[in-house]
Design a protein around this motif. Structure first.
Motif, PDB file in Angstrom:
ATOM      1  N   SER A  28     -15.641  -3.772  -5.870  1.00 43.65           N
ATOM      2  CA  SER A  28     -14.980  -4.591  -4.849  1.00 43.65           C
ATOM      3  C   SER A  28     -14.149  -5.670  -5.538  1.00 43.65           C
ATOM      4  O   SER A  28     -14.354  -5.956  -6.718  1.00 43.65           O
ATOM      5  CB  SER A  28     -16.037  -5.259  -3.971  1.00 43.65           C
ATOM      6  N   PRO A  29     -13.241  -6.284  -4.784  1.00 46.92           N
ATOM      7  CA  PRO A  29     -12.446  -7.370  -5.377  1.00 46.92           C
ATOM      8  C   PRO A  29     -13.349  -8.475  -5.909  1.00 46.92           C
ATOM      9  O   PRO A  29     -13.076  -9.060  -6.960  1.00 46.92           O
ATOM     10  CB  PRO A  29     -11.615  -7.895  -4.202  1.00 46.92           C
ATOM     11  N   PHE A  30     -14.408  -8.730  -5.191  1.00 44.67           N
ATOM     12  CA  PHE A  30     -15.326  -9.798  -5.596  1.00 44.67           C
ATOM     13  C   PHE A  30     -15.958  -9.486  -6.949  1.00 44.67           C
ATOM     14  O   PHE A  30     -16.025 -10.339  -7.836  1.00 44.67           O
ATOM     15  CB  PHE A  30     -16.391  -9.979  -4.516  1.00 44.67           C
ATOM     16  N   LYS A  31     -16.400  -8.213  -7.102  1.00 44.33           N
ATOM     17  CA  LYS A  31     -17.016  -7.828  -8.375  1.00 44.33           C
ATOM     18  C   LYS A  31     -16.020  -7.917  -9.530  1.00 44.33           C
ATOM     19  O   LYS A  31     -16.356  -8.347 -10.639  1.00 44.33           O
ATOM     20  CB  LYS A  31     -17.561  -6.390  -8.283  1.00 44.33           C
ATOM     21  N   ALA A  32     -14.785  -7.501  -9.230  1.00 45.72           N
ATOM     22  CA  ALA A  32     -13.750  -7.572 -10.267  1.00 45.72           C
ATOM     23  C   ALA A  32     -13.508  -9.023 -10.667  1.00 45.72           C
ATOM     24  O   ALA A  32     -13.360  -9.343 -11.848  1.00 45.72           O
ATOM     25  CB  ALA A  32     -12.464  -6.922  -9.776  1.00 45.72           C
ATOM     26  N   LEU A  33     -13.500  -9.900  -9.655  1.00 43.93           N
ATOM     27  CA  LEU A  33     -13.282 -11.316  -9.938  1.00 43.93           C
ATOM     28  C   LEU A  33     -14.413 -11.868 -10.805  1.00 43.93           C
ATOM     29  O   LEU A  33     -14.185 -12.616 -11.760  1.00 43.93           O
ATOM     30  CB  LEU A  33     -13.190 -12.094  -8.623  1.00 43.93           C
ATOM     31  N   ARG A  34     -15.661 -11.449 -10.487  1.00 47.67           N
ATOM     32  CA  ARG A  34     -16.793 -11.910 -11.280  1.00 47.67           C
ATOM     33  C   ARG A  34     -16.683 -11.427 -12.727  1.00 47.67           C
ATOM     34  O   ARG A  34     -16.945 -12.172 -13.670  1.00 47.67           O
ATOM     35  CB  ARG A  34     -18.101 -11.427 -10.658  1.00 47.67           C
ATOM     36  N   ALA A  35     -16.240 -10.171 -12.866  1.00 48.29           N
ATOM     37  CA  ALA A  35     -16.061  -9.632 -14.216  1.00 48.29           C
ATOM     38  C   ALA A  35     -14.994 -10.419 -14.968  1.00 48.29           C
ATOM     39  O   ALA A  35     -15.117 -10.713 -16.166  1.00 48.29           O
ATOM     40  CB  ALA A  35     -15.671  -8.156 -14.136  1.00 48.29           C
ATOM     41  N   LEU A  36     -13.952 -10.773 -14.224  1.00 47.96           N
ATOM     42  CA  LEU A  36     -12.855 -11.539 -14.829  1.00 47.96           C
ATOM     43  C   LEU A  36     -13.376 -12.888 -15.329  1.00 47.96           C
ATOM     44  O   LEU A  36     -13.052 -13.312 -16.448  1.00 47.96           O
ATOM     45  CB  LEU A  36     -11.747 -11.749 -13.787  1.00 47.96           C
ATOM     46  N   ILE A  37     -14.163 -13.547 -14.502  1.00 44.47           N
ATOM     47  CA  ILE A  37     -14.708 -14.846 -14.888  1.00 44.47           C
ATOM     48  C   ILE A  37     -15.624 -14.697 -16.108  1.00 44.47           C
ATOM     49  O   ILE A  37     -15.557 -15.484 -17.053  1.00 44.47           O
ATOM     50  CB  ILE A  37     -15.460 -15.482 -13.690  1.00 44.47           C
ATOM     51  N   GLU A  38     -16.408 -13.619 -16.085  1.00 48.64           N
ATOM     52  CA  GLU A  38     -17.301 -13.343 -17.218  1.00 48.64           C
ATOM     53  C   GLU A  38     -16.498 -13.184 -18.513  1.00 48.64           C
ATOM     54  O   GLU A  38     -16.808 -13.785 -19.546  1.00 48.64           O
ATOM     55  CB  GLU A  38     -18.099 -12.078 -16.899  1.00 48.64           C
ATOM     56  N   LEU A  39     -15.431 -12.388 -18.409  1.00 49.34           N
ATOM     57  CA  LEU A  39     -14.578 -12.167 -19.584  1.00 49.34           C
ATOM     58  C   LEU A  39     -13.926 -13.457 -20.059  1.00 49.34           C
ATOM     59  O   LEU A  39     -13.802 -13.722 -21.251  1.00 49.34           O
ATOM     60  CB  LEU A  39     -13.481 -11.161 -19.263  1.00 49.34           C
ATOM     61  N   ALA A  40     -13.471 -14.225 -19.090  1.00 51.80           N
ATOM     62  CA  ALA A  40     -12.780 -15.471 -19.437  1.00 51.80           C
ATOM     63  C   ALA A  40     -13.745 -16.482 -20.033  1.00 51.80           C
ATOM     64  O   ALA A  40     -13.394 -17.205 -20.974  1.00 51.80           O
ATOM     65  CB  ALA A  40     -12.099 -16.045 -18.196  1.00 51.80           C
ATOM     66  N   ALA A  41     -14.958 -16.509 -19.476  1.00 52.98           N
ATOM     67  CA  ALA A  41     -15.922 -17.537 -19.878  1.00 52.98           C
ATOM     68  C   ALA A  41     -16.267 -17.450 -21.357  1.00 52.98           C
ATOM     69  O   ALA A  41     -16.331 -18.472 -22.045  1.00 52.98           O
ATOM     70  CB  ALA A  41     -17.179 -17.424 -19.022  1.00 52.98           C
ATOM     71  N   ASP A  42     -16.477 -16.238 -21.866  1.00 53.60           N
ATOM     72  CA  ASP A  42     -16.852 -16.156 -23.284  1.00 53.60           C
ATOM     73  C   ASP A  42     -15.636 -16.001 -24.200  1.00 53.60           C
ATOM     74  O   ASP A  42     -15.767 -15.735 -25.385  1.00 53.60           O
ATOM     75  CB  ASP A  42     -17.878 -15.034 -23.521  1.00 53.60           C
ATOM     76  N   GLY A  43     -14.438 -16.097 -23.620  1.00 46.31           N
ATOM     77  CA  GLY A  43     -13.243 -16.139 -24.460  1.00 46.31           C
ATOM     78  C   GLY A  43     -12.699 -14.788 -24.873  1.00 46.31           C
ATOM     79  O   GLY A  43     -11.600 -14.713 -25.431  1.00 46.31           O
ATOM     80  N   THR A  44     -13.432 -13.692 -24.607  1.00 42.41           N
ATOM     81  CA  THR A  44     -12.916 -12.381 -25.034  1.00 42.41           C
ATOM     82  C   THR A  44     -11.562 -12.092 -24.411  1.00 42.41           C
ATOM     83  O   THR A  44     -10.654 -11.598 -25.082  1.00 42.41           O
ATOM     84  CB  THR A  44     -13.865 -11.228 -24.618  1.00 42.41           C
ATOM     85  N   LEU A  45     -11.439 -12.429 -23.110  1.00 40.40           N
ATOM     86  CA  LEU A  45     -10.193 -12.105 -22.417  1.00 40.40           C
ATOM     87  C   LEU A  45      -8.996 -12.741 -23.121  1.00 40.40           C
ATOM     88  O   LEU A  45      -8.006 -12.082 -23.419  1.00 40.40           O
ATOM     89  CB  LEU A  45     -10.263 -12.582 -20.964  1.00 40.40           C
ATOM     90  N   PHE A  46      -9.125 -14.033 -23.446  1.00 43.06           N
ATOM     91  CA  PHE A  46      -7.966 -14.725 -24.026  1.00 43.06           C
ATOM     92  C   PHE A  46      -7.683 -14.239 -25.440  1.00 43.06           C
ATOM     93  O   PHE A  46      -6.535 -14.201 -25.869  1.00 43.06           O
ATOM     94  CB  PHE A  46      -8.194 -16.234 -23.966  1.00 43.06           C
TER      95      PHE A  46
END
Ligand SMILES: Nc1ncnc2c1ncn2[C@@H]1O[C@H](COP(=O)(O)OP(=O)(O)OP(=O)(O)O)[C@@H](O)[C@H]1O
Ligand SMILES: [Mg+2]
Lengths: 254, 257
Positions: free
Chosen positions: A38-56
């Motif tokens: 769901s969009p919500f789950k994707a958003l949570r995954a996004l926050i997870e990725l962003a939080a530990d810096g992997t995304l950036f």
């Protein structure tokens, strides 16, 4: 300023509708949640990725590769295009080769590129280069050929010769058309960055797709896809602004 | 010796279906400081002849000499002004006028000062920092005139320079160019198909007939000094030219009215 807000309004509304449709589809369909997040789950995954810096970290790597591949493609294609556009007889020999190479998807070279350069930054950069090079080269050659002959006549009248003729007259006269090629190549290059990183890299937003698939984390997968789309959109907007600014400085209609 | 000597000049183009003669057997001598109008119907080779004199597209028979030297390429000693101005849209008015000066090894300040001087001459000082697109057609042509004059050429070639302008602007520019030709002592070769324009401007009118372009006659205009579009003399000369235009083609005669 007011205009940009008005324009942004359309974008915001259309994105909200898109997310709503996504949510609706998620609610009515009976797919396994692991396969269709769901969009919500994707958003949570996004926050997870962003939080530990992997995304950036991945975004940074990708942007570096993109800048290297795209900028070198644009610079070399414009320079070569200006020369070949001027020496149109020479271009007649080059054109068949270009036409032969152009329809080959840059990813087709991937096996060779990985064999020659290994895994890392270079394969993605090379792919982006190939993807960006041909559209810019061909629009530049065409742009030079299409210059209003009166500019050349005026230049002859005042005794302006090469190489001044090139940067004083030909390049600025051809620039609006060249800019459209540069713009076109931006989208293509960004698309092939992802393809290149999916095969030839261990980092970047394209690699993240493979990584998420291997972990069966469709929520991360989807979050990454959204990020890829957003960065593409931002790059396009930035380029459009730069283009407009240059054209305005050069007395263009924009 | 005359400044420009056109001797038995002809121009033949190669075309798919053979060759095409734009003009032939043209003989013409132009003196220093003269204002010459090339007058004739569309397609009689006026532009082609002007291009040949300016060195863009050379004659295929006979010869054209300027100052005793065969014309073989354009030079900034004789500059051409085009109907569609040929301004560089990415340069401001000031920078457009500086274009020809950039080849002359002047310092930046000298260049700017000289450009400013000619922009003033055509009355555009207030607009020197705008781009050509922001100017009216008449103003754009003034910029082109300033740019041409800035390199201090001996000869100005003008190909229907006012053809795209409305009647009033056109008359203003005619007055300007007449004033400039006197003040600056330029030799001007001016193509037009407007009879009144030719009579108003020229010291001599060269009339061409088409298919192929030939010299019909050279008409001296006896309106020295001040010109008045409504005076009896002006109208008489104009009527004379009108008459000539509807006359059957004859071999060249020098007409003195
Ligand atoms: N590059 C060329 N190749 C072939 N034919 C040409 C070329 N340039 C001009 N012509 C022909 O030469 C003839 C004279 O052309 P030119 O442009 O000199 O006429 P003009 O008197 O200036 O006409 P106008 O008043 O319409 O400008 C025309 O029939 C034209 O088709
Ligand atoms: Mg013409």
């Amino acid at each position: 300023m007011k205009k940009t807000i008005l324009k942004a309004r359309y974008a915001v509304i259309s994105f909200i509708v898109l997310i709503a449709l996504w949510q609706l589809l998620y609610t009515v369909s009976d797919f396994n949640e692991a396969l269709f997040p769901s969009p919500f789950k994707a958003l949570r995954a996004l926050i997870e990725l962003a939080a530990d810096g992997t995304l950036f970290r991945h975004i940074g790597t990708s942007l570096y590769r993109f800048a290297a591949g795209y900028c070198s493609a644009v610079v070399s294609a414009v320079l070569l295009g200006l020369v070949l556009g001027w020496f149109s007889k020479a271009f007649r020999f080059v054109d068949p080769i270009v036409q032969l190479l152009r329809p080959i998807s840059p990813t087709a070279w991937m096996p060779f590129i990985v064999l020659w350069f290994g895994i890392g930054d270079v394969p993605a950069i090379v792919i982006i280069f190939i993807a960006g090079f041909f559209p810019v080269l061909l629009t530049t050659v065409a742009a030079v050929a299409n210059i209003d002959p009166i500019y050349l006549k005026v230049s002859r009248s005042f005794g302006i010769r090469q190489p001044q003729l090139m940067w004083k007259v030909i390049f600025p006269a051809a620039f609006p058309q060249i800019a459209s090629g540069i713009h076109l190549a931006l989208g293509t290059s960004w698309i092939f960055l992802v393809a290149g990183e999916m095969v030839g890299a261990q980092s970047g937003v394209g690699y993240l797709i493979i990584d998420a698939r291997n972990d069966l984390r469709t929520d991360i997968l989807l979050a990454d896809i959204v990020v890829i789309g957003l960065i593409g959109l931002i790059l396009d907007t930035l380029l459009k602004m730069a283009e407009k600014r240059i054209l305005r400085a050069w007395g263009g209609a924009a | 010796m005359s400044l420009i000597e056109v001797k038995d000049a002809g121009k033949t183009f190669a075309r798919d279906e053979g060759t095409f003669t734009a003009f032939e057997h043209i003989d013409l001598s132009i003196e220093r400081g003269e204002f010459i109008c090339l007058l004739g119907p569309s397609g009689c080779g006026k532009s082609t002849l002007l291009n040949a004199m300016a060195g863009f597209d050379l004659v295929t028979s006979g010869s054209i000499e300027i100052d005793g030297k065969e014309v073989c390429e354009p030079s900034d000693r004789y500059v051409t002004i085009f109907q569609n101005y040929g301004l560089l849209p990415w340069r401001s008015v000031q920078k457009n006028v500086e274009l020809g000066l950039e080849q002359k090894g002047l310092s930046k300040a000298e260049r700017a000062a000289r450009a400013a001087q000619y922009i003033e001459l055509v009355g555009l000082t207030a607009h020197k920092d705008v781009h050509p697109r922001q100017l009216s057609g008449g103003m754009q042509q003034r910029v082109a005139i300033a740019r041409a004059l800035a390199v201090d050429p001996e000869i100005l070639f003008m190909d229907e320079p006012f053809g795209a302008l409305d009647a009033i602007t056109r008359m203003k520019l005619q007055d300007d160019i007449l004033r400039i030709s006197r003040e600056q002592q330029k030799t001007i070769i001016f193509v037009t198909h407007d009879i009144e324009e030719a009579v108003y401007l020229a010291d001599r009118i060269v009339i061409l007939t088409p298919n192929p372009g030939r010299l019909k006659c050279i008409c001296e205009v006896p309106l020295h000094g001040y010109r008045d579009r409504t005076s009896g003399d002006f109208l008489r000369v104009r009527d004379k030219i009108f008459e000539l235009f509807h006359m059957k083609a004859e071999n060249r005669i020098e007409y003195f009215i």
